[in-house]
Scaffold this active site. Structure first.
Site, PDB file in Angstrom:
ATOM      1  N   ILE A  38       5.430   0.860  -3.932  1.00 42.05           N
ATOM      2  CA  ILE A  38       4.803   0.640  -5.241  1.00 42.05           C
ATOM      3  C   ILE A  38       5.698   1.191  -6.349  1.00 42.05           C
ATOM      4  CG2 ILE A  38       2.849   1.276  -6.703  1.00 42.05           C
ATOM      5  CD1 ILE A  38       1.105   1.297  -4.203  1.00 42.05           C
ATOM      6  N   GLY A  46       0.797  -1.225   0.000  1.00 40.40           N
ATOM      7  CA  GLY A  46       0.000   0.000   0.000  1.00 40.40           C
ATOM      8  C   GLY A  46       0.825   1.268   0.000  1.00 40.40           C
ATOM      9  N   GLU A  47       2.076   1.195   0.404  1.00 41.22           N
ATOM     10  CA  GLU A  47       2.902   2.402   0.468  1.00 41.22           C
ATOM     11  C   GLU A  47       3.328   2.830  -0.937  1.00 41.22           C
ATOM     12  OE1 GLU A  47       6.129   2.152   3.178  1.00 41.22           O
ATOM     13  OE2 GLU A  47       4.990   0.932   4.629  1.00 41.22           O
ATOM     14  N   ALA A  48       3.268   4.140  -1.167  1.00 40.07           N
ATOM     15  CA  ALA A  48       3.564   4.677  -2.496  1.00 40.07           C
ATOM     16  C   ALA A  48       5.008   4.415  -2.890  1.00 40.07           C
ATOM     17  CB  ALA A  48       3.263   6.173  -2.532  1.00 40.07           C
ATOM     18  N   GLN A  49       5.928   4.565  -1.946  1.00 40.82           N
ATOM     19  CA  GLN A  49       7.343   4.377  -2.287  1.00 40.82           C
ATOM     20  C   GLN A  49       7.615   2.922  -2.694  1.00 40.82           C
ATOM     21  OE1 GLN A  49       9.505   5.743   1.133  1.00 40.82           O
ATOM     22  NE2 GLN A  49       9.347   7.916   0.555  1.00 40.82           N
TER      23      GLN A  49
END
Length: 1461
Positions: free
Chosen positions: A667, A662-665
């Site tokens: 991903i 779920g974390e943008a980094q």
């Protein structure tokens, strides 16, 4: 004209074929007649028509139509060709008919007649490949028929023409000359037939059926010739597509096109008064856009062959590839074909798919194994066909599914070695999914899938193939185990109600077991393992390990077993990993599944290929910012092959292996690695990897937007395109490209799975991944129907199968289902016994025995049905298994015994159940060994005791059927009851219960021991309850069975002995009153000893020692059975005396015999046994000598049996002296002097014990006994010279025997009443004679002893006592006279031997002095009578004078003696 079409190798046929041609003249005439009749028929049809009739009426030849003219010309010429048909150009007499077929002016009747003529010509078998110009003529026929045009007058005539077209085209393919057709023409024929099939959809049902049947026939005929084609000659590259009428069915803007530009499946739908087959209308198709999987063009290539040449080649592999490709395309097309308003009543949603699948199935059935020898065909089936079949597995139609499963079965049969992963996918995504039901799957779907699954299970090698190639493959799912779980779960009803589905599932399980039994019967499956297991101490990348030789069982069997073991280890490690990532990795490192020092490559392979991992954990790890995680991420992405994939397909494949965090980094890091890999392998229209990254983000956002229910306003096409502007190095991507991506995401969501559970839907991305893996996976292993791994397979299937059979058998009510279950039980038992699954047989027998509880008396009085039938079948099965596979039975012997006891209580056991089983064995053994058998052991049943008995024989009480209460009077049985008894007898006989025990000698040791322990336990439990007579009867029954199998298994007595002994001991020690149980225990023990002593000498002591239990019997019990016990002992002694060689054994025997000496009823038999042992020394041995002497003493002392028996017992003891003498002589001859002396010492002690016993008996109250004992004692004392007893033995004899006996007699005389001991005077005289004779007999030996003086004094003292004894108050005159005479005789002998003489002595206690000191007390005159004065002087002179003092003392001695007297 010749045979231009005959190849050079066939010219010899032509040269020598004149005879053949001459014999075919008649056939030529017939052929001419056929053509003539067909011409006439066509002309007749034409005359009916106004248009054609006008030509005839005018009479003007110039006005004659060209079609009629050509027919008339042909008619004139045909009979002139009657003898040269083969040499006549075939096209000459076919062309007039073909012209009519292609004419626009001909109506349907005329065209139909022409078609019929062509069909008849092709059918009469006059045309073959050697007919002149046959190739061109046949091609002309195909061209004409496929371009047939005629005027439609009515629907019926149109359908007739279409049917005839189908007939002609099929005849072309079936013709002998069909091999002359080109690839293009064959494709044209198939294409034309398919057009008619679709046109027939708006016509009558008959035409449709005929058209479809013709299509099937065409496909079968074409593919049946596949095996005749040369593979090398007809190979076509995957990229070369036939550009003919059926030039590859490839996708072009959603249409399936022919090479000539005509649409294969899209035609004009307008109606016309003129029919043109080349423009026949058909249904409209709008197929779903589909990714094209690139073919591997490296299999076989032939770039030098042009497409034109391929078209014109004689038909072979190229056209078959195109036809098969077309058939596969139909599977995609049928979902989108619409039906017109005039469609017939056949349900289109079933009919069209079934038709498409049927054609494929026909091709597979006809081509058979030859299909898989063609790489191009095989590649097509592996990829496109199989993917379409899997997609069709979602059909709701049972008919479609049934046809689909038939195709898969064909593929499995012929190509399973090439379809390993495809088959796994089909079973996982289709069959197992449908067969388990639920999730919207209808019952018909489930039933069809289950039937298919069971069909597969019935195949000979299916189970082995699945287990070896899938279950034991690290990257494949456990298909076989899943099948077993599904079948077992389905077979067991949830609500106790049976349905056909449950029986079907059970059939599947039983089919698996049946195949295993067949392989067991088929031969040995042992292998010589050549696979060396990898070093378990270090890390090995198990994903890369390969077997040395997959075709040699000696290599692959052990490799497969190792790999299955590793798969289990991996599964265990996965569970730990899913719980805690770090601990899981540590555990996997300890199991050497990962290296001790983790590296990105090994960890990425573990993430990529290990099934069941928690994909959340994988996603979090790969998205981590640590350097090692980043390296692992790139290694993980490197395991994917994205060549030729669209971006959305590649992204789907990538994201299905883990869950995106779920974390943008995280991903970003993951998608960046993905974009790099994708751009590297499939750049396509993307300018750089940044474009791939941005577009990937955009697709994920679109997926969330379109498939998230919380998003109300969905993204449109324009918005998606606008969002992706200028991402391709500042320029836009093609709109069509973006639209394709948009619709792909909208139509099919990208699934983000949480766990490692396999999704059952086969997406295109997964299929591409599967195809990629199939190129790298291990080859398919063929087991050759040998039971190499059946033991491992059976370990998986046996438990669920037994559980399912038990439940179905319990709930079923039909007899045929009962029989299915029973056969299943027997098959499971057979395999369990073969592979030593003892616990499985136990589990099964426990289940079966539970059903026998339903047995009751009434169940045998009525016809078999319902629960009674079930109980009886279960009973028969239990005993069948016990008889066949008794070696493998362990704990379930108790349950089997419960069944036997239940039958016993019902009175249904046969009277001969183990009845005298041991007797039969012993009699046979005795006969074979030459042993006498005419004196069998006395039966305990003949003993008359006061103990009430329940029967008269060993197991004979079982013959009283249905007698539950022995005291209850019963009425005469009715005819129905008698019939029931007979039926019961027959049923029980079929069970062969007696064989279980009679044949127990063949049981394995462990099984036999368990049987014995079961009998012991059951008997003890019944004994503990003892609530009723049934409990005692049960205990007796089990005891008798235990004794019987003990006797039958005499060669393994040590195995059973302890069980039998413990049970008998428990009974003997716990029962204090006479009863039937203790009787059986005691006599059973005796029986065991009787039977086994001759055969088990090493166990003789232990067997005989067990008889000590009889000595421990309670007095009441012992008294009740003493006579019978003695008879058994008597039989034991007489039959086994030679086998009793130990002192311990004889001690037990003689102890038992000694007890009988005082029992009125047993004494005679007991003494008879002793007499047998001691008579003539037949069985008297050094080891039992003393024991027999003691036993004889018991009988001699006992007054039971009268004086005669006591006297005989004394004689037995006395005669035993001969044995001592004999043994001594034998020892001196056979042994060294030292050993012989030591042995003689032992014999001397035995003799001493003998005379001691006789000495004690000399004091017996009975005169005859004591006097006889004195005489015998005397004989034993004086008849022992040959033994040469040591001096010390003689001294002991005098002290402990003679003197003791004399003193005892004096004491009795003085203290006891003369009424008790009559005539003691004669006894005393005999005793004195014994003393005198014994003393004088031994005088020479003992006179030299230092203790002789004391011995002599003892003799004198006792003579003095006897002379002075008083009998009835006064001295005995006889003794007064007898003692001096006896003493005088002794003194004279001593004098004569020089033992008694005066000597010079300074002592007053010398022999001379003490002698006369004691003799004078008896008779003072004896000295003068023995020694005169002259003799004394002579003695002194001889001795010499030694001094006055000495002489004085010697001469004074007589005076002193005289004065004392």
């Amino acid at each position: 004209m010749g045979f231009p079409n005959i190849p050079p190798g066939v010219k010899a046929i032509k040269n020598g074929s004149e005879d053949l041609l001459s014999t075919s003249n008649d056939a030529g005439v017939d052929f001419a007649c056929i053509i003539n009749s067909e011409v006439g028929a066509i002309l007749a049809v034409m005359r009916r028509n106004v248009r054609w009739g006008g030509y005839y009426l005018s009479g003007n030849d110039q006005q004659e139509h060209s079609l009629i003219r050509s027919l008339m010309t042909l008619r004139k010429q045909i009979f002139s060709w009657q003898y040269q048909w083969r040499d006549t150009d075939l096209s000459i007499y076919l062309q007039p008919f073909l012209d009519i077929i292609q004419s626009d002016e001909a109506g349907a009747p005329v065209t139909g007649a022409a078609l019929s003529a062509i069909y008849k010509i092709l059918s009469v078998d006059m045309i073959d490949r050697y007919t002149l110009n046959a190739e061109r003529a046949l091609q002309l026929v195909v061209d004409a028929v496929t371009s047939c045009r005629f005027e439609v007058t009515d629907p019926a005539s149109e359908e007739v023409v279409l049917m005839k077209i189908l007939q002609v085209l099929l005849a072309c393919i079936k013709s002998k000359a069909s091999i002359l057709l080109t690839n293009q023409h064959v494709c044209t024929i198939v294409n034309t037939c398919f057009r008619i099939v679709h046109q027939a959809g708006t016509k009558g049902e008959l035409l449709q059926r005929i058209a479809r049947n013709t299509m099937h026939e065409l496909v079968r005929c074409i593919f049946s010739r596949l095996q005749d084609f040369n593979k090398a000659h007809h190979t076509l590259s995957g990229g070369n597509i036939v550009k003919g009428e059926m030039d590859g069915v490839h996708t072009d803007n959603g249409r399936y096109q022919l090479g000539n530009g005509s649409s294969l499946l899209k035609f004009d739908s307008h109606s016309s008064s003129r029919f043109d087959i080349s423009h026949a209308s058909a249904c409209t198709v709008t197929p779903t856009p589909k990714e094209t999987v690139p073919w591997d063009n490296d299999v076989i290539k032939d770039d030098t062959r042009s497409e034109l040449n391929v078209e014109r080649e004689r038909y072979g592999i190229p056209c078959m590839v195109e036809i098969f490709h077309f058939l596969s395309s139909l599977l995609n097309a049928v979902e989108h074909i619409g039906m017109g308003p005039q469609a017939n009543s056949i349900a289109f949603d079933e009919d069209v798919p079934i038709f498409a699948l049927g054609l494929i199935n026909s091709a597979l059935e006809s081509g058979g194994a030859s299909l898989w020898h063609q790489p191009s065909l095989l590649q097509l089936i592996q990829d496109e066909v199989f993917q379409n079949l899997i997609q069709f597995g979602l059909s709701m139609s049972p008919l479609v599914l049934s046809m689909l499963f038939s195709i898969i079965l064909n593929l499995y049969y012929h190509a399973r070695t090439e379809l390993k992963l495809q088959l796994e996918a089909f079973f996982s995504c289709v069959i197992l999914r449908l067969a388990q039901g639920g999730n919207g799957i209808s019952y018909p779907q489930q039933e069809v899938a289950m039937e298919a699954l069971v069909d597969f299970c019935r195949q000979k090698d299916f189970v082995v193939d699945m287990y070896v190639n899938l279950d034991c493959d690290l990257i494949c799912s456990d298909v076989f185990e899943n099948i077993v779980v599904l079948l077992s779960r389905t077979a067991i009803p949830e609500d106790s109600s049976m349905s056909p589905m449950h029986i079907l599932a059970l059939d599947g399980l039983l089919a698996v077991i049946k195949r295993i039994t067949e392989r067991i019967d088929g031969g040995c499956g042992s292998v010589d393992s050549k696979w060396t297991l990898l070093n378990s101490e270090g890390y090995t990348p198990i994903w890369t390990v390969r077997c040395n030789d997959y075709s040699d069982p000696n290599h692959w069997v052990s490799f497969i077993q190792w790999r299955k073991h590793m798969k289990k280890v991996v599964t265990s490690g996965v569970k730990e990993f899913n719980t805690n990532l770090n601990k899981g990795l540590a555990t996997l490192q300890q199991a050497h599944l990962l290296p001790e020092q983790l590296d990105p490559q090994s960890l990425s392979c573990f993430f990529r290929y290990t099934p069941g991992l928690d994909r959340n954990l994988i996603g979090d790890f790969l998205g981590n910012h640590e350097e090692f995680c980043i390296q692992t991420l790139h290694a993980f992405v490197g395991t994917f092959d994205f060549h030729g994939m669209n971006l959305d397909t590649a992204l789907r494949l990538f994201l299905e292996t883990f869950r995106l965090p779920g974390e943008a980094q995280k991903i970003h890091r993951i998608l960046e690695a993905f974009s790099d890999r994708y751009y590297e392998q499939s750049p396509q229209i993307l300018a750089n990897k940044d474009a791939a990254l941005v577009l990937s983000y955009s697709l994920i956002m679109l997926n969330t937007d379109q498939h998230n229910s919380q998003v109300k306003k969905k993204m449109t096409e324009d918005e998606f395109i606008r969002n992706n502007r200028n991402i391709n190095e500042g320029s836009d991507l093609p709109r069509e490209y973006l639209l394709d991506l948009y619709h792909s995401i909208c139509d099919r969501e990208i699934c983000f799975t949480d766990k490692g559970t396999a999704c059952m839907e086969m997406t295109s991305s997964r299929w591409l991944d599967l195809i990629d893996k199939s190129k790298k996976t291990d080859p398919f292993i063929v087991s050759d129907s040998k039971p190499y791994l059946d033991q491992d397979i059976f370990a998986i299937v046996s438990g669920p199968t037994v559980a399912a059979i038990s439940v179905v058998f319990d709930l079923a009510e039909e007899e045929d289902i009962y029989q299915i279950c029973i056969n299943g039980f027997l098959d499971v038992a057979k395999v369990s016994a073969c592979y030593h699954f003892e616990n499985m047989i136990d589990e099964m027998l426990v289940s079966l025995c539970g059903f026998t509880i339903l047995l009751n008396l009434s169940s045998f009085e009525e016809p078999m049905h319902g629960e009674d039938m079930k109980a009886r079948l279960a009973m028969e099965t239990v005993f069948t298994i016990a008889n066949r596979y008794g070696d493998s039975i362990r704990t379930s012997w108790r349950n089997i015994l419960d069944c036997i006891l239940r039958l016993h209580k019902l009175g249904l056991l046969p009277a001969h159940l183990v009845n005298d089983a041991a007797d039969e064995v012993e009699i046979f053994a005795a006969a074979s060994n030459g042993k006498p058998t005419e004196n069998p052991s006395p039966s305990t049943d003949s003993y008359k005791t006061d103990v009430p008995k329940k029967s008269d024989g060993f197991i004979s009480r079982f013959s009283q059927l249905f007698s539950f209460d022995m005291e209850e009077t019963r009425s005469e049985p009715t005819e129905q009851q008698l019939a029931a008894r007979e039926q019961a007898r027959q049923i029980i006989e079929k069970c062969h219960i007696e064989s279980i025990f009679m044949e127990s000698k063949f049981l394995q040791a462990e099984s036999l021991l368990q049987l014995a322990q079961a009998l012991t336990w059951t008997s003890e439990q019944a004994q503990k309850r003892n609530d009723s007579s049934e409990d005692e009867d049960t205990a007796v029954f089990c005891l008798e069975l235990l004794i019987a199998i003990t006797l039958i298994n005499r060669d393994r007595i040590r195995l059973l002995w302890q069980c039998a002994y413990d049970l008998i001991t428990n009974i003997v020690q716990s029962i204090a009153i006479p009863c039937y149980l203790v009787e059986k225990a005691v006599f059973g023990l005796l029986r065991i000893c009787q039977r086994l002593l001759p055969y088990k000498e090493d166990l003789a002591d232990e067997l005989l020692k067990s008889l000590q239990l009889i000595l421990k019997l309670d007095a009441r019990v012992a008294d009740a059975y003493c006579e019978q016990i003695t008879q058994e002992i008597n039989y034991l002694v007489k039959s086994n005396a030679v086998h009793i060689r130990s002192q311990m054994g004889w001690r037990v025997i003689t102890s038992l015999l000694s007890i009988t000496s005082r029992h009125p009823e047993a004494s005679e038999t007991g003494f008879d046994s002793l007499l047998f042992i001691m008579s003539a020394g037949a069985h008297l041995l050094p080891v039992n000598y003393l024991l027999c002497i003691d036993a004889s003493r018991q009988f001699a002392e006992s007054r039971v049996g009268g004086h005669e028996r006591s006297l005989l017992a004394l004689d037995l003891m006395a005669r035993s002296l001969d044995c001592l003498v004999r043994w001594t002589g034998e020892a001196r001859k056979a042994l060294e002097e030292q050993d012989a002396a030591r042995l003689c010492q032992d014999f001397g002690e035995m003799w001493l014990r003998l005379v001691q016993v006789l000495g004690k008996l000399c004091s017996d109250q009975r005169e005859e006994i004591r006097n006889h004992a004195l005489l015998l004692l005397q004989n034993c004392l004086i008849g022992v010279d040959e033994i040469n007893l040591p001096h010390n033995i003689w001294l002991q004899c005098f002290e402990s025997v003679i003197f003791f006996m004399l003193d005892d007699l004096i004491e009795i005389t003085l203290t006891r009443s003369h009424k008790e001991y009559r005539n003691m005077e004669s006894t005393l005289i005999l005793a004195l004679k014994l003393l005198s004779k014994s003393f004088l007999q031994l005088l020479d030996r003992i006179s030299q002893l230092e203790t002789f003086k004391n011995l002599w004094v003892g003799v004198l003292v006792r003579m003095e006592k006897y002379m002075k004894v008083k009998l009835r108050g006064k001295k005995s005159e006889k003794l007064q006279e007898f003692v001096p005479e006896l003493l005088k005789n002794s003194l004279l002998i001593m004098k004569a031997r020089g033992i008694l003489s005066p000597k010079v002595s300074t002592s007053e206690d010398g022999l001379w002095e003490v002698t006369w000191a004691n003799v004078n007390n008896i008779d003072p005159s004896l000295q003068s009578e023995i020694f005169t004065e002259r003799e004394l002087e002579q003695q002194l002179q001889m001795a010499g004078s030694s001094g006055d003092l000495m002489s004085t003392s010697i001469l004074a001695a007589p005076e002193s003696v005289a004065s004392t007297g």
